[in-house]
Design a protein around this motif. Sequence first.
Motif, PDB file in Angstrom:
ATOM      1  N   VAL A   1       0.823  -1.206   0.000  1.00  8.69           N
ATOM      2  CA  VAL A   1       0.000   0.000   0.000  1.00  8.69           C
ATOM      3  C   VAL A   1       0.860   1.260   0.000  1.00  8.69           C
ATOM      4  N   TYR A   2       1.876   1.308   0.883  1.00 13.36           N
ATOM      5  CA  TYR A   2       2.620   2.557   1.042  1.00 13.36           C
ATOM      6  C   TYR A   2       3.924   2.301   1.779  1.00 13.36           C
ATOM      7  N   THR A   3       4.953   3.033   1.395  1.00 16.07           N
ATOM      8  CA  THR A   3       6.215   3.080   2.122  1.00 16.07           C
ATOM      9  C   THR A   3       6.517   4.536   2.427  1.00 16.07           C
ATOM     10  N   THR A   4       6.965   4.816   3.635  1.00 11.94           N
ATOM     11  CA  THR A   4       7.265   6.185   4.044  1.00 11.94           C
ATOM     12  C   THR A   4       8.117   6.880   2.990  1.00 11.94           C
ATOM     13  N   ASP A   5       7.684   8.088   2.606  1.00 16.18           N
ATOM     14  CA  ASP A   5       8.434   8.846   1.603  1.00 16.18           C
ATOM     15  C   ASP A   5       8.795  10.242   2.115  1.00 16.18           C
ATOM     16  N   PHE A   6       8.872  10.379   3.423  1.00 20.71           N
ATOM     17  CA  PHE A   6       9.268  11.633   4.056  1.00 20.71           C
ATOM     18  C   PHE A   6      10.035  11.288   5.330  1.00 20.71           C
TER      19      PHE A   6
ATOM     20  N   GLU B   1      -4.999   7.187   4.084  1.00 20.05           N
ATOM     21  CA  GLU B   1      -5.544   7.998   2.984  1.00 20.05           C
ATOM     22  C   GLU B   1      -5.289   7.329   1.637  1.00 20.05           C
ATOM     23  N   ILE B   2      -4.105   6.773   1.458  1.00 17.51           N
ATOM     24  CA  ILE B   2      -3.791   6.069   0.213  1.00 17.51           C
ATOM     25  C   ILE B   2      -4.648   4.818   0.087  1.00 17.51           C
ATOM     26  N   PHE B   3      -4.757   4.057   1.171  1.00 20.53           N
ATOM     27  CA  PHE B   3      -5.553   2.835   1.126  1.00 20.53           C
ATOM     28  C   PHE B   3      -7.017   3.136   0.821  1.00 20.53           C
ATOM     29  N   LYS B   4      -7.565   4.174   1.468  1.00 19.89           N
ATOM     30  CA  LYS B   4      -8.970   4.526   1.209  1.00 19.89           C
ATOM     31  C   LYS B   4      -9.195   4.867  -0.263  1.00 19.89           C
ATOM     32  N   SER B   5      -8.210   5.494  -0.890  1.00 26.10           N
ATOM     33  CA  SER B   5      -8.356   5.840  -2.305  1.00 26.10           C
ATOM     34  C   SER B   5      -8.370   4.605  -3.204  1.00 26.10           C
ATOM     35  N   LEU B   6      -7.896   3.469  -2.694  1.00 24.45           N
ATOM     36  CA  LEU B   6      -7.887   2.223  -3.454  1.00 24.45           C
ATOM     37  C   LEU B   6      -9.183   1.425  -3.293  1.00 24.45           C
ATOM     38  N   LEU B   7      -9.982   1.797  -2.286  1.00 22.26           N
ATOM     39  CA  LEU B   7     -11.239   1.063  -2.027  1.00 22.26           C
ATOM     40  C   LEU B   7     -12.279   1.395  -3.080  1.00 22.26           C
TER      41      LEU B   7
END
Length: 151
Positions: A67-72, A142-148
């Motif tokens: 889903v996501y990897t820290t980018d900051f 937030e990223i995961f919700k956008s994939l739902l």
Amino acid sequence: MYLFNVRVYGILLNDENEVLISDEKTSNVSFTKFPGGGLEYGEGLLDALKREFMEECQLDIDIVRHVYTTDFYEKSSFNESQILSVYYEVKAAGPITFEVKASPFDFSREKQQEKMEVFRFVPAQALAAEELTFKTDKKAWEIFKSLLPKV
């Protein structure tokens, strides 16, 4: 020397489209996050996530997707290390048998310890990023919700 702390977390939806979150309390801080934890030396991300779910929830999981990897830059809330967090969507590979609480931070039936952790399911459409404590969890959600799928 700069210290890095690699963390791996799972976002699990049940059949009712509810997401599993963890409420945790130590002697001086309380926080809400996704289940998971730290990578141990010599361990891969997926094995670490499966181990963490087994340790915390007594639950075998299957990995669905990254889903996501820290980018900051994210400094640890607990020490001087830099946090790198990796999030995966996961699904239960067996029945959920651990106790699920209905209210946030319901430690009423827990043995009082230095660190306590309880779990609850929250409807995915109702979980706001602000309910999660850490910046990385908020962004991953937030990223995961956008994939739902939109309903």
